[in-house]
Design a protein around this motif. Structure first.
Motif, short mmCIF file in Angstrom:
data_model
loop_
_atom_site.label_atom_id
_atom_site.label_comp_id
_atom_site.label_asym_id
_atom_site.label_seq_id
_atom_site.Cartn_x
_atom_site.Cartn_y
_atom_site.Cartn_z
N ARG A 186 28.79 49.83 34.92
CA ARG A 186 29.82 50.38 33.88
C ARG A 186 31.11 50.35 34.64
O ARG A 186 32.08 50.42 33.91
CB ARG A 186 29.22 51.61 33.30
N TRP A 187 31.23 51.08 35.74
CA TRP A 187 32.47 51.17 36.64
C TRP A 187 32.72 49.94 37.28
O TRP A 187 31.94 49.41 38.11
CB TRP A 187 32.19 52.20 37.50
N SER A 188 33.78 49.52 37.60
CA SER A 188 34.28 48.44 38.25
C SER A 188 35.68 48.86 39.10
O SER A 188 36.63 49.39 38.60
CB SER A 188 34.41 46.93 37.61
N LEU A 189 35.77 48.12 40.45
CA LEU A 189 36.93 48.38 41.18
C LEU A 189 37.21 47.02 41.61
O LEU A 189 36.39 46.10 42.21
CB LEU A 189 36.82 49.23 42.55
N SER A 190 38.53 46.52 41.22
CA SER A 190 38.51 44.76 41.85
C SER A 190 40.01 44.71 42.19
O SER A 190 40.71 45.34 42.26
CB SER A 190 38.45 44.00 40.34
N ALA A 191 40.28 43.44 43.09
CA ALA A 191 41.47 43.05 43.56
C ALA A 191 41.41 41.53 43.34
O ALA A 191 40.41 40.77 43.85
CB ALA A 191 41.55 43.61 44.88
N LEU A 192 42.55 40.98 43.09
CA LEU A 192 42.40 39.35 43.00
C LEU A 192 43.93 39.26 43.88
O LEU A 192 44.99 39.41 43.20
CB LEU A 192 42.56 39.04 41.78
N ALA A 193 43.92 38.28 44.79
CA ALA A 193 45.21 38.01 45.71
C ALA A 193 45.41 36.51 45.38
O ALA A 193 44.33 35.69 45.60
CB ALA A 193 44.72 38.23 46.91
#
Length: 300
Positions: A186-193
């Motif tokens: 349900r919870w998400s933490l994302s990074a896209l470089a």
């Protein structure tokens, strides 16, 4: 004299940096903020269409200290971008393998009276082809790597700062990941470089410096399928432009933004919709403004 050099630098940057997306100089072809939540997640095997409608509203130009350049400096960039992704049933180093293509259509209107620059243009921008897209999946994480090139297929002229093309090619490398904070995802933490390496502009002899940008997001998916979250992007020009006058060589650009996003995916229809708003709260040697992005995903 210092201000004159900064204005000249901005003129050069805008003439070469109005891309197939926005008038940012801190990055290359790719527009930060178009993916947002769930960006570093490759979908299951299949064919996908993703459409982006972007409005970038420029309210000022900023010098190397982040201060506004005097005068009325405004502009808009509207883009309708089509992205086609095919995820095959093949695996490479444990990842699903896919390919992609991006075709932008642009309308740019610049009115930078403070630096004596006014121009507009519209048309199909530079096209991207990505022969390598890899996606890994775990119980509570996803990761993606991609490589491809933006080709200088669109019209560009150094005398037309609003040109829909950049006049150079860009190799783009992508690496990102999403961590789902709970087992129910349900919870998400994302990074896209994205890391971008540019070629020389034939018309100007200028080679824009390498750039790096990061999109990030913190989201919460609710029981009804709606996802809400905080998003942002940070972009830096890492190297000075080659071929520019020595007095302008060290004026690298950067930009930082913060925003909100809302979206929902309907599995039974294979359709997803997202909307996001970003405010650029800091920029140097670049434009500053607000971006509104709508995103449609269709799975076939």
């Amino acid at each position: 004299m210092k201000r004159t050099m900064v204005l000249s630098r901005l003129g050069i940057a805008l003439a070469s940096a109005v891309s197939g997306n926005t008038a940012l100089a801190a990055n290359g072809h790719y527009v930060p903020g178009v993916e947002g939540l769930g960006g570093p997640v490759l979908p299951p095997p299949g064919f996908y269409y993703r459409g982006y409608a972007v409005n970038y509203d420029i309210d000022s130009l900023r010098d190397e200290q982040g201060q506004a350049i005097p005068g009325e400096n405004s502009g808009t960039v509207n883009a309708l971008v089509s992205r086609f992704v095919w995820v095959t049933d093949k695996t490479v180093v444990g990842a699903n393998y896919g390919v992609e293509a991006i075709i932008p259509v642009l309308e740019t209107d610049l009115a930078f009276d403070g630096v004596g620059l006014s121009d507009d243009d519209s048309g199909i921008g530079d096209i991207y082809l990505g022969p390598i897209v890899l996606g890994w999946h775990g119980p509570q994480w996803d990761a993606v790597f991609a490589a491809g090139m933006w080709f200088d297929t669109a019209q560009f002229s150094q005398d037309e700062p609003a040109s829909v093309g950049k006049g150079h090619r860009t190799t783009m490398l992508t690496l990102g990941g999403t961590w789902h904070l709970d087992e129910a995802r349900r919870w998400s933490l994302s990074a896209l470089a994205r890391y971008e390496v540019k070629t020389e502009q034939n018309e100007t002899g200028i080679t824009p410096g390498d750039s790096w940008l990061v999109e990030w997001g913190l989201g919460r998916r609710f029981a009804n399928g709606v996802e809400l979250g905080l998003v942002g992007y940070d972009a830096w020009q890492l190297e000075s432009d080659k071929g520019t006058p020595a007095a302008l060589a060290d004026n690298k650009a950067e930009v930082h933004a913060f925003g909100i996003e809302a979206g929902r995916f309907w599995p039974q229809l294979g359709v997803g919709l997202k909307a996001a708003y970003y405010n650029e709260y800091e920029s140097e040697n670049d434009t500053r403004g607000d971006m509104l992005r709508l995103q449609l995903t269709k799975a076939f």
